[in-house]
Motif scaffolding. Structure first.
Motif, PDB file in Angstrom:
ATOM      1  N   GLY A  53       0.813  -1.219   0.000  1.00 49.75           N
ATOM      2  CA  GLY A  53       0.000   0.000   0.000  1.00 49.75           C
ATOM      3  C   GLY A  53       0.837   1.255   0.000  1.00 49.75           C
ATOM      4  O   GLY A  53       0.551   2.208  -0.741  1.00 49.75           O
ATOM      5  N   THR A  54       1.881   1.269   0.811  1.00 54.53           N
ATOM      6  CA  THR A  54       2.735   2.448   0.917  1.00 54.53           C
ATOM      7  C   THR A  54       3.456   2.745  -0.388  1.00 54.53           C
ATOM      8  O   THR A  54       3.468   3.882  -0.871  1.00 54.53           O
ATOM      9  CB  THR A  54       3.778   2.245   2.042  1.00 54.53           C
ATOM     10  OG1 THR A  54       3.093   2.071   3.279  1.00 54.53           O
ATOM     11  CG2 THR A  54       4.716   3.440   2.144  1.00 54.53           C
ATOM     12  N   VAL A  55       4.073   1.723  -0.978  1.00 53.79           N
ATOM     13  CA  VAL A  55       4.870   1.939  -2.189  1.00 53.79           C
ATOM     14  C   VAL A  55       3.976   2.265  -3.385  1.00 53.79           C
ATOM     15  O   VAL A  55       4.305   3.135  -4.192  1.00 53.79           O
ATOM     16  CB  VAL A  55       5.761   0.719  -2.478  1.00 53.79           C
ATOM     17  CG1 VAL A  55       6.610   0.950  -3.724  1.00 53.79           C
ATOM     18  CG2 VAL A  55       6.676   0.425  -1.286  1.00 53.79           C
ATOM     19  N   SER A  56       2.824   1.594  -3.508  1.00 55.86           N
ATOM     20  CA  SER A  56       1.939   1.892  -4.636  1.00 55.86           C
ATOM     21  C   SER A  56       1.347   3.293  -4.521  1.00 55.86           C
ATOM     22  O   SER A  56       1.147   3.971  -5.535  1.00 55.86           O
ATOM     23  CB  SER A  56       0.840   0.831  -4.763  1.00 55.86           C
ATOM     24  OG  SER A  56       0.044   0.777  -3.598  1.00 55.86           O
ATOM     25  N   ALA A  57       1.099   3.762  -3.298  1.00 52.41           N
ATOM     26  CA  ALA A  57       0.610   5.134  -3.119  1.00 52.41           C
ATOM     27  C   ALA A  57       1.668   6.145  -3.545  1.00 52.41           C
ATOM     28  O   ALA A  57       1.354   7.187  -4.147  1.00 52.41           O
ATOM     29  CB  ALA A  57       0.208   5.367  -1.665  1.00 52.41           C
ATOM     30  N   GLN A  58       2.922   5.857  -3.256  1.00 51.00           N
ATOM     31  CA  GLN A  58       3.981   6.767  -3.691  1.00 51.00           C
ATOM     32  C   GLN A  58       4.134   6.743  -5.208  1.00 51.00           C
ATOM     33  O   GLN A  58       4.398   7.774  -5.822  1.00 51.00           O
ATOM     34  CB  GLN A  58       5.295   6.410  -3.003  1.00 51.00           C
ATOM     35  CG  GLN A  58       5.319   6.886  -1.549  1.00 51.00           C
ATOM     36  CD  GLN A  58       6.735   6.961  -1.009  1.00 51.00           C
ATOM     37  OE1 GLN A  58       7.348   5.940  -0.736  1.00 51.00           O
ATOM     38  NE2 GLN A  58       7.251   8.155  -0.843  1.00 51.00           N
ATOM     39  N   TYR A  59       3.956   5.563  -5.815  1.00 50.07           N
ATOM     40  CA  TYR A  59       3.965   5.524  -7.274  1.00 50.07           C
ATOM     41  C   TYR A  59       2.861   6.407  -7.837  1.00 50.07           C
ATOM     42  O   TYR A  59       3.067   7.143  -8.820  1.00 50.07           O
ATOM     43  CB  TYR A  59       3.773   4.089  -7.796  1.00 50.07           C
ATOM     44  CG  TYR A  59       3.557   4.094  -9.286  1.00 50.07           C
ATOM     45  CD1 TYR A  59       4.638   4.140 -10.160  1.00 50.07           C
ATOM     46  CD2 TYR A  59       2.268   4.152  -9.826  1.00 50.07           C
ATOM     47  CE1 TYR A  59       4.445   4.223 -11.526  1.00 50.07           C
ATOM     48  CE2 TYR A  59       2.068   4.235 -11.189  1.00 50.07           C
ATOM     49  CZ  TYR A  59       3.166   4.279 -12.034  1.00 50.07           C
ATOM     50  OH  TYR A  59       2.963   4.386 -13.387  1.00 50.07           O
ATOM     51  N   TRP A  90       7.510  -6.518  -7.518  1.00 49.67           N
ATOM     52  CA  TRP A  90       8.230  -7.499  -6.708  1.00 49.67           C
ATOM     53  C   TRP A  90       7.440  -7.842  -5.447  1.00 49.67           C
ATOM     54  O   TRP A  90       7.346  -9.019  -5.052  1.00 49.67           O
ATOM     55  CB  TRP A  90       9.608  -6.978  -6.323  1.00 49.67           C
ATOM     56  CG  TRP A  90      10.159  -7.685  -5.121  1.00 49.67           C
ATOM     57  CD1 TRP A  90      10.402  -7.155  -3.896  1.00 49.67           C
ATOM     58  CD2 TRP A  90      10.477  -9.078  -5.025  1.00 49.67           C
ATOM     59  NE1 TRP A  90      10.850  -8.128  -3.032  1.00 49.67           N
ATOM     60  CE2 TRP A  90      10.907  -9.317  -3.702  1.00 49.67           C
ATOM     61  CE3 TRP A  90      10.421 -10.128  -5.928  1.00 49.67           C
ATOM     62  CZ2 TRP A  90      11.290 -10.576  -3.263  1.00 49.67           C
ATOM     63  CZ3 TRP A  90      10.809 -11.398  -5.484  1.00 49.67           C
ATOM     64  CH2 TRP A  90      11.247 -11.612  -4.163  1.00 49.67           C
ATOM     65  N   LEU A  91       6.852  -6.845  -4.792  1.00 49.99           N
ATOM     66  CA  LEU A  91       6.106  -7.101  -3.562  1.00 49.99           C
ATOM     67  C   LEU A  91       4.916  -8.026  -3.827  1.00 49.99           C
ATOM     68  O   LEU A  91       4.650  -8.951  -3.053  1.00 49.99           O
ATOM     69  CB  LEU A  91       5.642  -5.786  -2.940  1.00 49.99           C
ATOM     70  CG  LEU A  91       6.765  -4.883  -2.399  1.00 49.99           C
ATOM     71  CD1 LEU A  91       6.212  -3.506  -2.018  1.00 49.99           C
ATOM     72  CD2 LEU A  91       7.464  -5.520  -1.196  1.00 49.99           C
ATOM     73  N   TYR A  92       4.206  -7.790  -4.937  1.00 50.43           N
ATOM     74  CA  TYR A  92       3.108  -8.692  -5.293  1.00 50.43           C
ATOM     75  C   TYR A  92       3.635 -10.088  -5.615  1.00 50.43           C
ATOM     76  O   TYR A  92       3.013 -11.098  -5.265  1.00 50.43           O
ATOM     77  CB  TYR A  92       2.321  -8.145  -6.481  1.00 50.43           C
ATOM     78  CG  TYR A  92       1.219  -7.189  -6.092  1.00 50.43           C
ATOM     79  CD1 TYR A  92       0.109  -7.624  -5.362  1.00 50.43           C
ATOM     80  CD2 TYR A  92       1.272  -5.845  -6.452  1.00 50.43           C
ATOM     81  CE1 TYR A  92      -0.904  -6.756  -5.001  1.00 50.43           C
ATOM     82  CE2 TYR A  92       0.255  -4.963  -6.096  1.00 50.43           C
ATOM     83  CZ  TYR A  92      -0.830  -5.431  -5.374  1.00 50.43           C
ATOM     84  OH  TYR A  92      -1.837  -4.567  -5.013  1.00 50.43           O
ATOM     85  N   GLN A  93       4.787 -10.160  -6.261  1.00 45.74           N
ATOM     86  CA  GLN A  93       5.364 -11.466  -6.587  1.00 45.74           C
ATOM     87  C   GLN A  93       5.719 -12.218  -5.316  1.00 45.74           C
ATOM     88  O   GLN A  93       5.443 -13.419  -5.193  1.00 45.74           O
ATOM     89  CB  GLN A  93       6.595 -11.268  -7.469  1.00 45.74           C
ATOM     90  CG  GLN A  93       7.134 -12.546  -8.084  1.00 45.74           C
ATOM     91  CD  GLN A  93       8.219 -12.264  -9.120  1.00 45.74           C
ATOM     92  OE1 GLN A  93       8.357 -11.135  -9.602  1.00 45.74           O
ATOM     93  NE2 GLN A  93       8.988 -13.259  -9.460  1.00 45.74           N
ATOM     94  N   ASP A  94       6.314 -11.529  -4.365  1.00 49.62           N
ATOM     95  CA  ASP A  94       6.692 -12.171  -3.112  1.00 49.62           C
ATOM     96  C   ASP A  94       5.451 -12.560  -2.316  1.00 49.62           C
ATOM     97  O   ASP A  94       5.478 -13.528  -1.551  1.00 49.62           O
ATOM     98  CB  ASP A  94       7.577 -11.235  -2.286  1.00 49.62           C
ATOM     99  CG  ASP A  94       8.254 -11.946  -1.132  1.00 49.62           C
ATOM    100  OD1 ASP A  94       8.622 -13.129  -1.288  1.00 49.62           O
ATOM    101  OD2 ASP A  94       8.415 -11.332  -0.061  1.00 49.62           O
TER     102      ASP A  94
END
Length: 320
Positions: A53-59, A90-94
């Motif tokens: 959530g955090t990284v996708s919001a920054q994207y 990568w996060l979704y893959q993991d």
């Protein structure tokens, strides 16, 4: 994937525009790049679920700024956006969602192409090859890695190292041990030349024994239990206990190699620590490795050591 899940995955990437124009300060590029390094570190400690959530919001914020930025500021934000999209993938893959991972790998490639940065385009192709590895598509992996290596004679050593080691995974999926060793050895000759200051794609510098991790993984996939077992023992001696998720994955692979080498008691001993980390990090990649271990231990299913493994795996739902 149902519609609600799809919307959740794509919400940060598919925001309709245009958006209201705003001034974009060049200093924001450094801000996002510095944040990126922190996200990489957090991923090592936390695993995927707390960061998506955090990284996708920054994207999403970067995407908004790109729509207002001009010139070199726009190019810099495109480069940052590609790196953030790659991390979301990568996060979704993991987390075990390969459909979402493939979507975000596609976003990464789109933004990389828009940036006109050959190094980022190569990076995006290697990221897509990584998904193909998890899909056990060896020739797909090889195709994508060869495409990355063909992009430019001036491709950064880091990208070449990444492409070569990922191509080795493709070779292991096609049963080609000689190619595995040749590709990883070539990557090893390039590793001392990795000296760029780019904030993305630095696993080869950040991960202890990076190439031996890849070799051991490939050997395990090829069924070379004793060779893989020896390599994992060396790797785990230098992996810090703070790198919880990576250490857990390596332990699970080590346990499988021990089982393949006909050492079931050793495999069960290693599995204890791996399961503790799996419970903590909830990494789907680790769960997948534990399923592989369970299959490797089937010859001892009815023996005391097999029953021990069933008990150890029960908390993560992998016992039989």
């Amino acid at each position: 994937m149902n519609r609600r899940q799809f919307v959740s995955v794509t919400a940060a990437a598919l925001v309709p525009g245009p958006m209201s124009s705003q001034h974009v300060d060049p200093a924001l590029i450094d801000y996002f790049e510095q944040q990126l390094e922190g996200h990489y570190r957090a991923d090592m400690y936390l695993g995927p679920h707390d960061l998506i959530g955090t990284v996708s919001a920054q994207y999403q914020l970067i995407d908004k700024l790109i729509r207002s930025a001009k010139g070199e500021v726009r190019r810099g934000l495109l480069r940052a956006g590609a790196a953030y999209a790659a991390l979301v993938g990568w996060l979704y893959q993991d987390a075990g969602d390969l459909g979402a991972a493939a979507f975000w790998r596609g976003v990464t490639q789109e933004i990389a192409v828009r940036s006109r940065d050959a190094h980022l385009i190569g990076y995006s192709l290697v990221n897509q090859a990584h998904v193909r590895t998890d899909l056990s598509d060896g020739y797909g992996v090889i195709d994508l890695c060869e495409a990355a290596l063909d992009l430019s004679d001036g491709l950064l050593p880091k990208i070449r190292v990444m492409a070569l080691q990922q191509q080795a995974h493709g070779a292991s999926l096609t049963g080609d041990r000689a190619a595995v060793d040749q590709l990883i050895d070539t990557a090893g000759s390039l590793l001392p030349r990795v000296d760029d200051d780019l904030p993305w794609g630095n696993a080869c510098r950040r991960t202890p024994a990076y190439l031996e991790v890849q070799r051991a993984t490939c050997y395990g996939r090829l069924g070379l239990g004793r060779e893989a077992d020896a390599l994992w023992a060396q790797v785990l001696d230098v992996v810090p206990t703070t790198a919880r998720r990576d250490r857990g994955v390596y332990l699970a692979r080590h346990a499988t190699s021990a089982a393949t080498a006909q050492e079931p008691d050793h495999a069960v001993e290693i599995a204890r620590e791996a399961v503790a980390i799996a419970i903590e990090t909830r990494s789907a990649r680790m769960m997948r490795e534990l399923r592989t271990l369970e299959r490797a231990m089937r010859p001892w299913h009815d023996a005391p050591v097999g029953r021990d493994l069933t008990e150890i795996l029960a908390p993560v739902g992998k016992g039989s």
